[in-house]
Design a protein around this motif. Sequence first.
Motif, PDB file in Angstrom:
ATOM      1  N   SER A 177      -1.291  68.332   8.559  1.00  0.00           N
ATOM      2  CA  SER A 177      -2.266  68.161   7.485  1.00  0.00           C
ATOM      3  C   SER A 177      -2.498  69.468   6.742  1.00  0.00           C
ATOM      4  O   SER A 177      -3.479  70.168   6.971  1.00  0.00           O
ATOM      5  CB  SER A 177      -3.587  67.621   8.054  1.00  0.00           C
ATOM      6  N   SER A 188      -0.255  67.402   1.314  1.00  0.00           N
ATOM      7  CA  SER A 188      -0.866  66.078   1.419  1.00  0.00           C
ATOM      8  C   SER A 188      -1.363  65.590   0.063  1.00  0.00           C
ATOM      9  O   SER A 188      -1.229  64.399  -0.270  1.00  0.00           O
ATOM     10  CB  SER A 188      -2.017  66.110   2.428  1.00  0.00           C
ATOM     11  N   ARG A 241       0.126  54.467   5.410  1.00  0.00           N
ATOM     12  CA  ARG A 241      -1.309  54.192   5.393  1.00  0.00           C
ATOM     13  C   ARG A 241      -2.045  55.386   4.806  1.00  0.00           C
ATOM     14  O   ARG A 241      -1.823  56.532   5.218  1.00  0.00           O
ATOM     15  CB  ARG A 241      -1.822  53.923   6.809  1.00  0.00           C
ATOM     16  N   LYS A 243      -4.822  58.185   4.135  1.00  0.00           N
ATOM     17  CA  LYS A 243      -5.737  58.908   5.020  1.00  0.00           C
ATOM     18  C   LYS A 243      -7.001  59.257   4.248  1.00  0.00           C
ATOM     19  O   LYS A 243      -6.950  59.823   3.157  1.00  0.00           O
ATOM     20  CB  LYS A 243      -5.054  60.168   5.564  1.00  0.00           C
ATOM     21  N   SER A 244      -8.142  58.935   4.843  1.00  0.00           N
ATOM     22  CA  SER A 244      -9.421  59.152   4.162  1.00  0.00           C
ATOM     23  C   SER A 244      -9.632  60.613   3.803  1.00  0.00           C
ATOM     24  O   SER A 244     -10.140  60.931   2.724  1.00  0.00           O
ATOM     25  CB  SER A 244     -10.567  58.656   5.053  1.00  0.00           C
ATOM     26  N   HIS A 294      -7.446  62.863   3.009  1.00  0.00           N
ATOM     27  CA  HIS A 294      -6.659  63.213   1.825  1.00  0.00           C
ATOM     28  C   HIS A 294      -7.319  62.678   0.561  1.00  0.00           C
ATOM     29  O   HIS A 294      -7.360  63.370  -0.467  1.00  0.00           O
ATOM     30  CB  HIS A 294      -5.246  62.653   1.962  1.00  0.00           C
TER      31      HIS A 294
END
Length: 471
Positions: free
Chosen positions: A235, A240, A423, A425-426, A428
């Motif tokens: 991350s 990202s 999926r 990612k919150s 990001h």
Amino acid sequence: MTREEVLEPALAPASGGAVPGVLEPTGTDIRDGAHRSLSPAQAVAVALAGLLAAIGVALDPGSAMVMVHHLFFAIFLLGGLTRLAAACTPLPDTPAPPLADADLPTYTLIAPLYREAEVLAELVQNLAALDYPHERLQALIVLETDDETTQDAADELDLPAFVSVLVVPPGTPKTKPRACNHALDHAKGELVVIYDAEDMPDPGQLREAAARFAASDPRLACLQAPLRIEDPGFSMFLPSQFRLEYAAHFEVLLPALARWGLAFPLGGTSNHFKAAALHEVGAWDAFNVTEDADVGFRLAAAGYRLGVIRRPTWETAPTAWGQWLPQRARWIKGHMQTLFVHARGRVPRQPRNAAALVLTLAQSVASSHLHGPVMAVALLLAAIDWLPDGDITLPLWDLMLYALGWGSAAIAGARGVLRAGDRPKSLHLLGMPGYWLLQSLAATKALYQFVTAPHRWDKTHHVPRSGPVAP
């Protein structure tokens, strides 16, 4: 192999005349490219607008701030709502039926490289993995005369029979579009695609594009494949956000624009052209540092359509600030060049193309320049309000507009990630506003270079992949 312009004779030449290294459009009225940043009339208009803005700030700074504030929110919401509408738009039609091998057209793959010896072997491997009859392929790896390191690396490789190395004669400007124009002069395919050094195209991408061209009307001149950023596996903020941005742009916005019948700025790679149409509009503008965006609108101005396909090309993201900033500044500078070129061309007299230019390039350029300053003022006012004697309050309406704009962009980004098979990612998605602030720093550099070094090409350095690529 030798460092010569080695060309396989198996393919028949494509239709169209020779294209030199600099822009000489034929068949259109757009002869004034990015070699001239502003026309005399545009220079006068910009100077007059700057003078009036300075006078307005000097006479009434409060009213000037309010005007900038309203302008920003209009642009901000235009971008957000466009992406929200795009996220709610279904993908274009299903892929066309595949063609039999005997019906596949000849294809030229152009891969311009500069000082990228480290990734050359990997690029050749990726091109060789394409599911397309090699006897119908011509791949041109285009190198600059002074890039002896990459030339040496090419000499040491056992290249497939359909791959050749082309060395661009010395000249200016030393840009990717000039190299592509030189390669197009030697291209023998009916269809042409551009790949970058780090690209890993889906093996079936050429077949999908060929089938779409065969099944569509003759005015379809270009198909853009989605560019997907490989998951770095950790991350980091810039990779990202870069990946999320690409997902929103290539998986959501461009397919929607294609379905709406609007033109759009092409990506710098994986755009598949009909060679004849590309020749007709003069190929790429050697002086435009985002030649991809420019040629898409020139095709549209000449009456051609743009479309998208679904099989992606995998790319790597810049991982460091020193990589991201020059690349982003070059993109914004090139979009400014493209805007000014087409503002004095045929596009303003074509309502649909003019609307597309506003929804894409004009909106993004204006937003990147205004977002940081306006947000900085908003944060400053909020800080003052929190002081014991502060008497400034941010209007609730502003907060609602920020939430609407950010929320729309986040929905588009999440939708794009889902379409890419991953999926969202919150964390990001929550980081997007911070990423937009960085865009304003890049926009500042872009504006400076637009004035002082409009044709300078800030090179992005690529390194070989160190691990497996997401499916």
